[in-house]
Motif scaffolding. Structure first.
Motif, PDB file in Angstrom:
ATOM      1  N   ARG A  30       0.851  -1.178   0.000  1.00 19.44           N
ATOM      2  CA  ARG A  30       0.000   0.000   0.000  1.00 19.44           C
ATOM      3  C   ARG A  30       0.888   1.230   0.000  1.00 19.44           C
ATOM      4  O   ARG A  30       2.015   1.212   0.481  1.00 19.44           O
ATOM      5  CB  ARG A  30      -0.881   0.014   1.250  1.00 19.44           C
ATOM      6  CG  ARG A  30      -2.059  -0.910   1.122  1.00 19.44           C
ATOM      7  CD  ARG A  30      -3.125  -0.522   2.109  1.00 19.44           C
ATOM      8  NE  ARG A  30      -2.871  -1.172   3.372  1.00 19.44           N
ATOM      9  CZ  ARG A  30      -3.714  -1.116   4.405  1.00 19.44           C
ATOM     10  NH1 ARG A  30      -4.826  -0.421   4.320  1.00 19.44           N
ATOM     11  NH2 ARG A  30      -3.434  -1.732   5.525  1.00 19.44           N
ATOM     12  N   PRO A  89       0.858   4.640   1.714  1.00 16.48           N
ATOM     13  CA  PRO A  89       0.213   5.603   2.614  1.00 16.48           C
ATOM     14  C   PRO A  89       0.384   7.012   2.064  1.00 16.48           C
ATOM     15  O   PRO A  89       1.459   7.384   1.614  1.00 16.48           O
ATOM     16  CB  PRO A  89       0.991   5.437   3.928  1.00 16.48           C
ATOM     17  CG  PRO A  89       1.680   4.117   3.812  1.00 16.48           C
ATOM     18  CD  PRO A  89       1.965   3.931   2.355  1.00 16.48           C
ATOM     19  N   GLU A  90      -0.672   7.760   2.082  1.00 16.17           N
ATOM     20  CA  GLU A  90      -0.672   9.095   1.471  1.00 16.17           C
ATOM     21  C   GLU A  90      -1.493  10.000   2.374  1.00 16.17           C
ATOM     22  O   GLU A  90      -2.571   9.614   2.791  1.00 16.17           O
ATOM     23  CB  GLU A  90      -1.337   8.988   0.098  1.00 16.17           C
ATOM     24  CG  GLU A  90      -1.302  10.227  -0.742  1.00 16.17           C
ATOM     25  CD  GLU A  90       0.091  10.504  -1.285  1.00 16.17           C
ATOM     26  OE1 GLU A  90       0.623  11.573  -0.966  1.00 16.17           O
ATOM     27  OE2 GLU A  90       0.631   9.644  -2.007  1.00 16.17           O
ATOM     28  N   ASP A 126      -8.171  15.663   4.975  1.00 18.85           N
ATOM     29  CA  ASP A 126      -8.193  15.088   6.321  1.00 18.85           C
ATOM     30  C   ASP A 126      -8.554  16.191   7.325  1.00 18.85           C
ATOM     31  O   ASP A 126      -7.898  17.227   7.377  1.00 18.85           O
ATOM     32  CB  ASP A 126      -6.786  14.543   6.631  1.00 18.85           C
ATOM     33  CG  ASP A 126      -6.733  13.718   7.910  1.00 18.85           C
ATOM     34  OD1 ASP A 126      -7.626  13.894   8.773  1.00 18.85           O
ATOM     35  OD2 ASP A 126      -5.802  12.907   8.036  1.00 18.85           O
ATOM     36  N   MET A 176      -7.927  16.374  10.237  1.00 22.79           N
ATOM     37  CA  MET A 176      -6.840  16.599  11.182  1.00 22.79           C
ATOM     38  C   MET A 176      -5.672  17.357  10.577  1.00 22.79           C
ATOM     39  O   MET A 176      -4.702  17.649  11.266  1.00 22.79           O
ATOM     40  CB  MET A 176      -6.329  15.264  11.712  1.00 22.79           C
ATOM     41  CG  MET A 176      -7.321  14.626  12.634  1.00 22.79           C
ATOM     42  SD  MET A 176      -6.602  13.237  13.473  1.00 22.79           S
ATOM     43  CE  MET A 176      -8.069  12.714  14.355  1.00 22.79           C
ATOM     44  N   LEU A 192       4.407   5.379   5.639  1.00 23.80           N
ATOM     45  CA  LEU A 192       3.294   5.595   6.570  1.00 23.80           C
ATOM     46  C   LEU A 192       3.652   6.653   7.622  1.00 23.80           C
ATOM     47  O   LEU A 192       2.895   7.591   7.861  1.00 23.80           O
ATOM     48  CB  LEU A 192       2.926   4.271   7.255  1.00 23.80           C
ATOM     49  CG  LEU A 192       1.887   4.370   8.368  1.00 23.80           C
ATOM     50  CD1 LEU A 192       0.552   4.876   7.821  1.00 23.80           C
ATOM     51  CD2 LEU A 192       1.692   3.009   9.050  1.00 23.80           C
ATOM     52  N   TYR A 250      -8.811   8.955  13.250  1.00 27.35           N
ATOM     53  CA  TYR A 250      -7.362   9.001  13.262  1.00 27.35           C
ATOM     54  C   TYR A 250      -6.884   9.821  12.073  1.00 27.35           C
ATOM     55  O   TYR A 250      -7.625  10.003  11.112  1.00 27.35           O
ATOM     56  CB  TYR A 250      -6.771   7.597  13.106  1.00 27.35           C
ATOM     57  CG  TYR A 250      -7.042   6.677  14.258  1.00 27.35           C
ATOM     58  CD1 TYR A 250      -6.094   6.525  15.260  1.00 27.35           C
ATOM     59  CD2 TYR A 250      -8.222   5.964  14.335  1.00 27.35           C
ATOM     60  CE1 TYR A 250      -6.328   5.670  16.316  1.00 27.35           C
ATOM     61  CE2 TYR A 250      -8.462   5.109  15.393  1.00 27.35           C
ATOM     62  CZ  TYR A 250      -7.518   4.969  16.387  1.00 27.35           C
ATOM     63  OH  TYR A 250      -7.747   4.132  17.421  1.00 27.35           O
ATOM     64  N   PRO A 251      -5.613  10.260  12.102  1.00 27.91           N
ATOM     65  CA  PRO A 251      -5.088  10.824  10.854  1.00 27.91           C
ATOM     66  C   PRO A 251      -5.317   9.794   9.744  1.00 27.91           C
ATOM     67  O   PRO A 251      -5.091   8.593   9.954  1.00 27.91           O
ATOM     68  CB  PRO A 251      -3.590  10.986  11.150  1.00 27.91           C
ATOM     69  CG  PRO A 251      -3.474  11.052  12.637  1.00 27.91           C
ATOM     70  CD  PRO A 251      -4.601  10.194  13.168  1.00 27.91           C
ATOM     71  N   ALA A 252      -5.796  10.241   8.601  1.00 26.14           N
ATOM     72  CA  ALA A 252      -6.249   9.308   7.559  1.00 26.14           C
ATOM     73  C   ALA A 252      -5.240   8.215   7.203  1.00 26.14           C
ATOM     74  O   ALA A 252      -5.626   7.052   7.058  1.00 26.14           O
ATOM     75  CB  ALA A 252      -6.679  10.089   6.320  1.00 26.14           C
ATOM     76  N   PRO A 253      -3.943   8.533   7.074  1.00 30.52           N
ATOM     77  CA  PRO A 253      -3.035   7.452   6.648  1.00 30.52           C
ATOM     78  C   PRO A 253      -2.972   6.310   7.671  1.00 30.52           C
ATOM     79  O   PRO A 253      -2.812   5.150   7.300  1.00 30.52           O
ATOM     80  CB  PRO A 253      -1.666   8.151   6.556  1.00 30.52           C
ATOM     81  CG  PRO A 253      -1.971   9.612   6.473  1.00 30.52           C
ATOM     82  CD  PRO A 253      -3.258   9.810   7.215  1.00 30.52           C
ATOM     83  N   ALA A 310      -6.343   3.758   7.972  1.00 33.35           N
ATOM     84  CA  ALA A 310      -6.465   2.648   7.025  1.00 33.35           C
ATOM     85  C   ALA A 310      -5.815   1.375   7.559  1.00 33.35           C
ATOM     86  O   ALA A 310      -6.116   0.282   7.097  1.00 33.35           O
ATOM     87  CB  ALA A 310      -5.828   3.048   5.699  1.00 33.35           C
ATOM     88  N   TYR A 311      -4.924   1.495   8.546  1.00 28.28           N
ATOM     89  CA  TYR A 311      -4.211   0.331   9.066  1.00 28.28           C
ATOM     90  C   TYR A 311      -4.828  -0.228  10.345  1.00 28.28           C
ATOM     91  O   TYR A 311      -4.393  -1.263  10.836  1.00 28.28           O
ATOM     92  CB  TYR A 311      -2.748   0.693   9.351  1.00 28.28           C
ATOM     93  CG  TYR A 311      -1.950   0.801   8.081  1.00 28.28           C
ATOM     94  CD1 TYR A 311      -1.250  -0.298   7.590  1.00 28.28           C
ATOM     95  CD2 TYR A 311      -1.922   1.980   7.349  1.00 28.28           C
ATOM     96  CE1 TYR A 311      -0.530  -0.221   6.416  1.00 28.28           C
ATOM     97  CE2 TYR A 311      -1.205   2.075   6.167  1.00 28.28           C
ATOM     98  CZ  TYR A 311      -0.512   0.964   5.714  1.00 28.28           C
ATOM     99  OH  TYR A 311       0.189   1.040   4.547  1.00 28.28           O
ATOM    100  N   PRO A 320      -0.375  -3.737  10.173  1.00 31.65           N
ATOM    101  CA  PRO A 320      -0.239  -4.731   9.110  1.00 31.65           C
ATOM    102  C   PRO A 320       0.334  -4.150   7.815  1.00 31.65           C
ATOM    103  O   PRO A 320      -0.365  -4.047   6.813  1.00 31.65           O
ATOM    104  CB  PRO A 320      -1.678  -5.209   8.908  1.00 31.65           C
ATOM    105  CG  PRO A 320      -2.507  -4.011   9.239  1.00 31.65           C
ATOM    106  CD  PRO A 320      -1.767  -3.255  10.314  1.00 31.65           C
TER     107      PRO A 320
END
Lengths: 191, 254
Positions: A102, A104-105, A110, A112, B68, B130-133, B136-137, B160
């Protein structure tokens, strides 16, 4: 689907940001086709330069351009040029596909997200103008810094990989990146 | 009381933003912690990742766990977002300098036929808040990933990411504790999500980023007033320093 030919208008003279806006606001297929003609061959070249075979590169380009169609409304001309925005989409699709990871971006929407201070209106360059300055600064980088950026980009090497392969001390690699970036940032700040 | 939200550029009071993280990460409303997040600094990080790491991210060369932790730092840090944007522009220029490769015939026609396809929903269970990135986890509800107690006030939640030598985990450490003194076989990247800690390089609070390697031995001390939740990325196990370190079992699992 029927084999009805889709008649596309000639939009060769229209700015890329205006094409994206037409896709976002009107689901304009002609505008999308024009974006595809302008950007897909470069994306394909990028993916193949980084090691994809032709079929794999074409598939990633298709996925990237499909995302351009679906996410056109999230494009923000103040943040990036269309070329850069489309590049980041293709970069992420490439990671998904070829590294099976994946990507992450951060999400510009967002809740936040810590906001940036807004520059005074007359100080803020348009993204397009910024990229012109950046291109000039990139062309003017000292060879050792430019070579390092090209190696990182075209050979998909992290800065640690570059140090390990080239035998350069890690600190030297880091300082070259820092110096190159300083020049690019100064070009954008207009000083 | 926080001031009215209208005073903030995005309509979100930084204190409120912190409060929301507090509620989620430590299961408490901010007023239940003795020192609420209202007292955190203006909200912008003071400790940043090196440019070379941001370059890895912008060019697509960072391992997933590293990408991440950087993506989450970017949520908190407009300055580093601008740096990454400049690097992405540079990357785009390099792409434009390549001789173009014409797409195969009919590629556009095939894509035009796909434009109306419904979009697969890719992220079914992102945790909210949560902060978006990171969300997702984490999964949510039934699929929320569990915290594991390691002892000495330390809890761990492994994220993960794709199999790799580089791993990402959340660490939650109780207020006032001190992490066992350790050094590093590889690299340790830390991003504070909630609370704060201090070591010989300074105080690290929400959004702050610290990189450590084998040249650094430290024993981070958690702030006295609330637990500290951080995201930690390791590319090799930690090495405990000193006689005390050797007998502390749980930490070896990191």
């Amino acid at each position: 689907m029927s084999g009805e030919p889709i008649i596309l208008a000639d939009l060769g003279e229209v700015e890329p940001a205006a094409l994206v806006a037409r896709v976002a606001e009107g689901a304009d297929r002609s505008a999308f086709a024009e974006l595809f003609r302008r950007f897909a061959p470069r994306l394909k070249a990028y993916l193949m330069r980084l090691g994809a075979d032709e079929g794999g590169a074409e598939e990633v380009v298709q996925e990237a351009m499909l995302t351009v169609w679906r996410r056109a409304a999230t494009f923000d001309a103040r943040q990036a040029s269309v070329a850069t925005w489309i590049f980041t989409i293709a970069r992420n699709k490439r990671i998904d596909r070829f590294r099976r990871e994946r990507r992450p971006e951060f999400d510009p929407h967002d809740p936040m997200l810590a906001p940036a201070a807004d520059p005074a209106p007359d100080e803020s360059l348009g993204a397009q103008q910024e990229e012109c300055r950046l291109a000039e600064a990139l062309a003017a980088l000292p060879a050792e810094q430019a070579d390092l950026l090209r190696l990182a980009f075209f050979d998909s090497l992290s800065h640690a990989d570059i140090a390990a392969r080239s035998g350069l001390p890690l600190g030297t690699v880091k300082s070259r990146v820092r110096l190159a970036l300083g020049r690019l940032r100064r070009a954008l700040d207009g000083s | 009381m926080p001031e009215s939200r209208e005073n903030f550029p995005d309509g979100i009071d930084p204190a409120w933003r912190g409060a929301r993280i507090s509620r989620i990460l430590i299961g408490k409303e901010p007023w239940e912690t003795r020192r609420s997040t209202v007292h955190t600094k203006s909200g912008l990080p003071e400790h940043h990742p090196e440019e070379a790491l941001l370059l890895d991210y912008a060019f697509g060369n960072a391992a997933e766990a590293v990408a991440l932790i950087l993506a989450i730092h970017l949520v908190f840090c407009p300055r580093c977002r601008a740096t990454v944007a400049a690097m992405e522009s540079a990357a785009s220029r390099l792409v434009e300098g390549l001789p173009s490769r014409p797409m195969r015939e009919a590629a556009l026609d095939r894509l035009l036929l796909r434009l109306d396809e419904p979009e697969a929903v890719a992220e079914p269970d992102a945790a909210l808040g949560y902060p978006a990135p990171l969300a997702a986890y984490l999964g949510s509800g039934e699929q929320a990933r569990p915290w594991r107690k390691l002892g000495r006030g330390i809890e761990q939640l492994v994220l993960p990411t794709a199999p790799s030598a580089t791993r990402a985990m959340l660490l939650r450490v109780a207020a006032g504790r001190r992490m066992p003194k350790h050094t590093h076989r590889g690299n340790e990247l830390t991003l504070v999500l909630q609370g704060d800690y201090s070591d010989q390089y300074g105080r690290y609070a929400q959004g702050d980023f610290e990189a450590a390697d084998g040249s650094l031995t430290h024993s981070p001390a958690i702030g006295k007033d609330e637990p500290c939740v951080s995201l930690v990325v390791l590319d090799a196990p930690l090495r405990l320093a000193g006689a005390l370190g050797r007998i502390i079992n749980p930490f070896v699992q990191l």
